[in-house]
Design a protein around this motif. Structure first.
Motif, short mmCIF file in Angstrom:
data_model
loop_
_atom_site.label_atom_id
_atom_site.label_comp_id
_atom_site.label_asym_id
_atom_site.label_seq_id
_atom_site.Cartn_x
_atom_site.Cartn_y
_atom_site.Cartn_z
N PRO A 1 84.28 -22.05 -24.63
CA PRO A 1 84.34 -23.05 -23.56
C PRO A 1 85.45 -22.78 -22.53
CG PRO A 1 83.98 -24.14 -25.65
CD PRO A 1 84.24 -22.69 -25.96
N ASP A 2 86.53 -22.12 -22.94
CA ASP A 2 87.62 -21.82 -22.00
C ASP A 2 87.40 -20.52 -21.23
OD1 ASP A 2 88.11 -19.83 -23.89
OD2 ASP A 2 90.12 -20.54 -24.40
N GLY A 3 86.23 -19.86 -21.44
CA GLY A 3 85.91 -18.62 -20.73
C GLY A 3 86.24 -17.35 -21.47
N ARG A 4 86.98 -17.46 -22.56
CA ARG A 4 87.35 -16.27 -23.33
C ARG A 4 86.11 -15.69 -24.01
NH1 ARG A 4 92.01 -14.57 -27.02
NH2 ARG A 4 90.97 -13.73 -28.86
N TRP A 5 86.00 -14.38 -23.98
CA TRP A 5 84.92 -13.69 -24.68
C TRP A 5 85.39 -13.37 -26.09
CZ3 TRP A 5 82.25 -9.56 -21.11
CH2 TRP A 5 81.69 -10.20 -20.00
N ASP A 6 84.65 -13.83 -27.09
CA ASP A 6 85.04 -13.66 -28.47
C ASP A 6 84.17 -12.70 -29.25
OD1 ASP A 6 87.37 -15.23 -28.56
OD2 ASP A 6 86.20 -17.07 -28.78
N GLY A 7 83.12 -12.15 -28.65
CA GLY A 7 82.28 -11.21 -29.37
C GLY A 7 81.25 -10.59 -28.46
N SER A 8 80.67 -9.52 -28.96
CA SER A 8 79.69 -8.79 -28.16
C SER A 8 78.81 -7.92 -29.05
CB SER A 8 80.44 -7.88 -27.17
OG SER A 8 79.54 -7.10 -26.42
N VAL A 9 77.60 -7.67 -28.57
CA VAL A 9 76.71 -6.67 -29.14
C VAL A 9 75.86 -6.13 -27.99
CG1 VAL A 9 74.89 -8.33 -29.78
CG2 VAL A 9 75.02 -6.14 -30.95
N THR A 10 75.58 -4.85 -28.04
CA THR A 10 74.78 -4.21 -27.00
C THR A 10 73.53 -3.62 -27.61
OG1 THR A 10 76.75 -3.70 -25.69
CG2 THR A 10 74.79 -2.38 -25.23
N VAL A 11 72.40 -3.76 -26.91
CA VAL A 11 71.13 -3.19 -27.34
C VAL A 11 70.78 -2.04 -26.41
CG1 VAL A 11 68.69 -3.61 -27.84
CG2 VAL A 11 70.33 -5.51 -27.97
N LEU A 12 70.60 -0.86 -26.97
CA LEU A 12 70.10 0.30 -26.23
C LEU A 12 68.63 0.45 -26.58
CD1 LEU A 12 72.91 2.87 -27.13
CD2 LEU A 12 72.83 1.35 -25.16
N ILE A 13 67.81 0.75 -25.60
CA ILE A 13 66.39 0.98 -25.87
C ILE A 13 66.15 2.48 -25.95
CG2 ILE A 13 64.03 0.63 -25.03
CD1 ILE A 13 65.60 -1.94 -25.99
N GLU A 14 65.57 2.90 -27.06
CA GLU A 14 65.24 4.30 -27.30
C GLU A 14 63.73 4.42 -27.35
OE1 GLU A 14 69.08 5.50 -30.04
OE2 GLU A 14 67.35 4.62 -31.04
N GLU A 15 63.19 5.18 -26.42
CA GLU A 15 61.73 5.35 -26.37
C GLU A 15 61.32 6.62 -27.10
OE1 GLU A 15 59.62 4.38 -22.76
OE2 GLU A 15 61.47 3.53 -21.92
N GLY B 1 79.68 -17.89 -37.61
CA GLY B 1 78.28 -17.85 -37.17
C GLY B 1 78.10 -17.15 -35.84
N LEU B 2 79.20 -16.68 -35.26
CA LEU B 2 79.13 -16.03 -33.95
C LEU B 2 78.32 -14.74 -34.00
CD1 LEU B 2 80.23 -16.97 -31.28
CD2 LEU B 2 82.24 -15.54 -31.66
N ILE B 3 78.53 -13.93 -35.02
CA ILE B 3 77.78 -12.67 -35.10
C ILE B 3 76.30 -12.93 -35.26
CG2 ILE B 3 78.06 -12.29 -37.59
CD1 ILE B 3 78.20 -9.58 -34.90
N GLU B 4 75.94 -13.95 -36.02
CA GLU B 4 74.52 -14.28 -36.18
C GLU B 4 73.92 -14.71 -34.85
OE1 GLU B 4 76.41 -14.71 -40.21
OE2 GLU B 4 76.98 -15.27 -38.19
N ALA B 5 74.66 -15.49 -34.07
CA ALA B 5 74.17 -15.93 -32.76
C ALA B 5 74.01 -14.75 -31.80
CB ALA B 5 75.11 -16.98 -32.17
N LEU B 6 74.96 -13.83 -31.83
CA LEU B 6 74.85 -12.63 -30.98
C LEU B 6 73.65 -11.78 -31.38
CD1 LEU B 6 78.63 -11.71 -30.77
CD2 LEU B 6 77.14 -12.16 -28.80
N PHE B 7 73.46 -11.58 -32.67
CA PHE B 7 72.32 -10.78 -33.14
C PHE B 7 71.00 -11.47 -32.80
CE2 PHE B 7 75.07 -7.83 -34.88
CZ PHE B 7 74.43 -6.85 -35.62
N GLU B 8 70.96 -12.78 -32.92
CA GLU B 8 69.74 -13.50 -32.59
C GLU B 8 69.37 -13.29 -31.12
OE1 GLU B 8 67.89 -18.03 -32.42
OE2 GLU B 8 69.78 -17.69 -33.46
N ALA B 9 70.36 -13.38 -30.23
CA ALA B 9 70.09 -13.16 -28.80
C ALA B 9 69.65 -11.73 -28.54
CB ALA B 9 71.33 -13.50 -27.97
N ALA B 10 70.34 -10.78 -29.17
CA ALA B 10 70.01 -9.37 -28.97
C ALA B 10 68.60 -9.05 -29.47
CB ALA B 10 71.04 -8.48 -29.67
#
Length: 185
Positions: free
Chosen positions: A70-84, A115-124
């Motif tokens: 809520p204060d704007g701080r980024w607390d986690g991340s995951v990136t999806v690369l697409i491999e064809e 639960g943050l990692i689960e939320a990130l994975f769900e979005a990804a």
């Protein structure tokens, strides 16, 4: 309850992308969790981070998701690369199928277990499965053979070892283990 907003990065958020990556590379397990060192990341010019944020903010080849407090701080991340199918994978060799590849998985230590990692994975994964071209058959990731905490987390989220093992870039005596989750029926 977790109050973070989970969303894709925006092209103009390169400074936050850089800050979070530097924080990830300062983590005690960074040497077995990431294929980049802190010194390498810190040496990159601003143009690298600008291109990285812009490239991960739109299109269908890569997308970075972040957890914003809520204060704007980024607390986690995951990136999806697409491999064809036919593309060269991150560890070499041509891809036999269309798949997503999760990289750059990181949650700040104070937010682990919330639960943050689960939320990130769900979005990804939601984004990866939503692609119509190419339709992905699975999503994979690699985990260092000694990164038990990450491996346990990935198994909790439905990823299973595939049996594929590749040498760790820069240290061929260490192994990276492939985990994958198939496309939902």
């Amino acid at each position: 309850m977790n109050q973070h907003a989970i969303r894709a990065v925006r092209a103009d958020e390169w400074q936050q992308v850089k800050e979070l990556r530097i924080a990830a590379l300062k983590d005690p397990v960074a040497s077995i969790a990431f294929l980049e060192s802190l010194a390498e990341a810190e040496a990159k010019p601003d143009s690298h981070w600008q291109d990285r944020a812009a490239g991960a903010s739109h299109g269908r080849s890569v997308r970075q998701f972040i957890a914003e407090a809520p204060d704007g701080r980024w607390d986690g991340s995951v990136t999806v690369l697409i491999e064809e199918a036919g593309d060269s994978g991150i560890f070499g060799g041509a891809m036999a199928l269309n798949q997503g590849h999760l990289v750059g998985v990181f949650v700040r230590p104070g937010q682990r277990g919330t639960g943050l990692i689960e939320a990130l994975f769900e979005a990804a994964l939601d984004w990866a499965w939503s692609l119509e071209t190419p339709v992905l058959e699975r999503v994979r990731l690699y985990v260092h053979e000694r990164n038990d905490r990450a491996a346990a987390c990935y198994r909790r989220m439905g990823f299973t070892p595939t049996g594929e093992v590749v040498p760790m870039p820069g240290d061929p005596s260490a192994k990276e283990l492939e985990y994958a989750v198939p496309r939902p029926e």
